[in-house]
Design an enzyme around this catalytic site. Structure first.
Site, PDB file in Angstrom:
ATOM      1  N   ASN A 163       0.833  -1.187   0.000  1.00 29.34           N
ATOM      2  CA  ASN A 163       0.000   0.000   0.000  1.00 29.34           C
ATOM      3  C   ASN A 163       0.877   1.250   0.000  1.00 29.34           C
ATOM      4  OD1 ASN A 163       0.605  -0.872   2.709  1.00 29.34           O
ATOM      5  ND2 ASN A 163      -0.976   0.463   3.531  1.00 29.34           N
TER       6      ASN A 163
ATOM      7  N   GLU B 239      -2.996  -4.707  -3.113  1.00 25.77           N
ATOM      8  CA  GLU B 239      -3.492  -5.619  -4.134  1.00 25.77           C
ATOM      9  C   GLU B 239      -3.589  -4.916  -5.486  1.00 25.77           C
ATOM     10  OE1 GLU B 239      -4.646  -4.892  -1.093  1.00 25.77           O
ATOM     11  OE2 GLU B 239      -6.255  -6.257  -0.554  1.00 25.77           O
TER      12      GLU B 239
ATOM     13  N   CYS C 138     -10.666  -3.413  -3.991  1.00 24.13           N
ATOM     14  CA  CYS C 138      -9.654  -4.361  -4.476  1.00 24.13           C
ATOM     15  C   CYS C 138     -10.302  -5.620  -5.018  1.00 24.13           C
ATOM     16  CB  CYS C 138      -8.667  -4.701  -3.365  1.00 24.13           C
ATOM     17  SG  CYS C 138      -7.522  -3.361  -3.020  1.00 24.13           S
TER      18      CYS C 138
END
Length: 130
Positions: free
Chosen positions: A42, A55, A89
């Site tokens: 992230n 992701e 995501c």
């Protein structure tokens, strides 16, 4: 590469997280059908709306390198239970196949494996336009 190894790569990727605001580093790893591996973490921003999830970073890296046939995505964080992909995501991953395996884990060794279809039922994707 088996799914446990993929999850270990996600755990390793979280070390690169830039998460000064949430203090919640997340790592992800993508395995393509041809055996290629892409990792992500992230990346936060003071303007929260442009923060990018691990992701999404890993999937975008795969796609930007020409790999759209995704077999599995692993996600990991330091959570009480397994770390699950957020709704955004899940939708992002689903765009590249509804049979993608998602392995979710944490730093304590907890593991859970589901298909993306299980994580986002009644979904909509580009395949619905055919």
């Amino acid at each position: 590469m088996d799914l446990n190894q993929l999850l270990e790569r996600a755990i390793e990727a979280r070390k690169n997280s830039y998460s000064p605001y949430s203090k919640f580093p997340v790592g992800a790893a993508v395995l393509t059908n041809d055996g290629k591996l892409y990792t992500g973490c992230n990346v936060e921003n003071a303007a929260y709306g442009i923060t990018v999830c691990a992701e999404t970073v890993a999937v975008a890296k795969a796609v930007s390198e020409g790999s759209r046939n995704i077999a599995a995505v692993a996600v990991a964080a330091d959570t009480a239970g397994v770390c699950r992909p957020c709704g955004s995501c899940r939708q992002f991953i689903l765009e590249f196949g509804d049979e993608i395996v998602i392995i979710m884990g944490n730093l304590k060794g907890d593991r859970e494996t589901r298909s993306i279809k299980e994580l986002i039922p009644f979904s909509f994707s580009s395949r619905d336009l055919d």
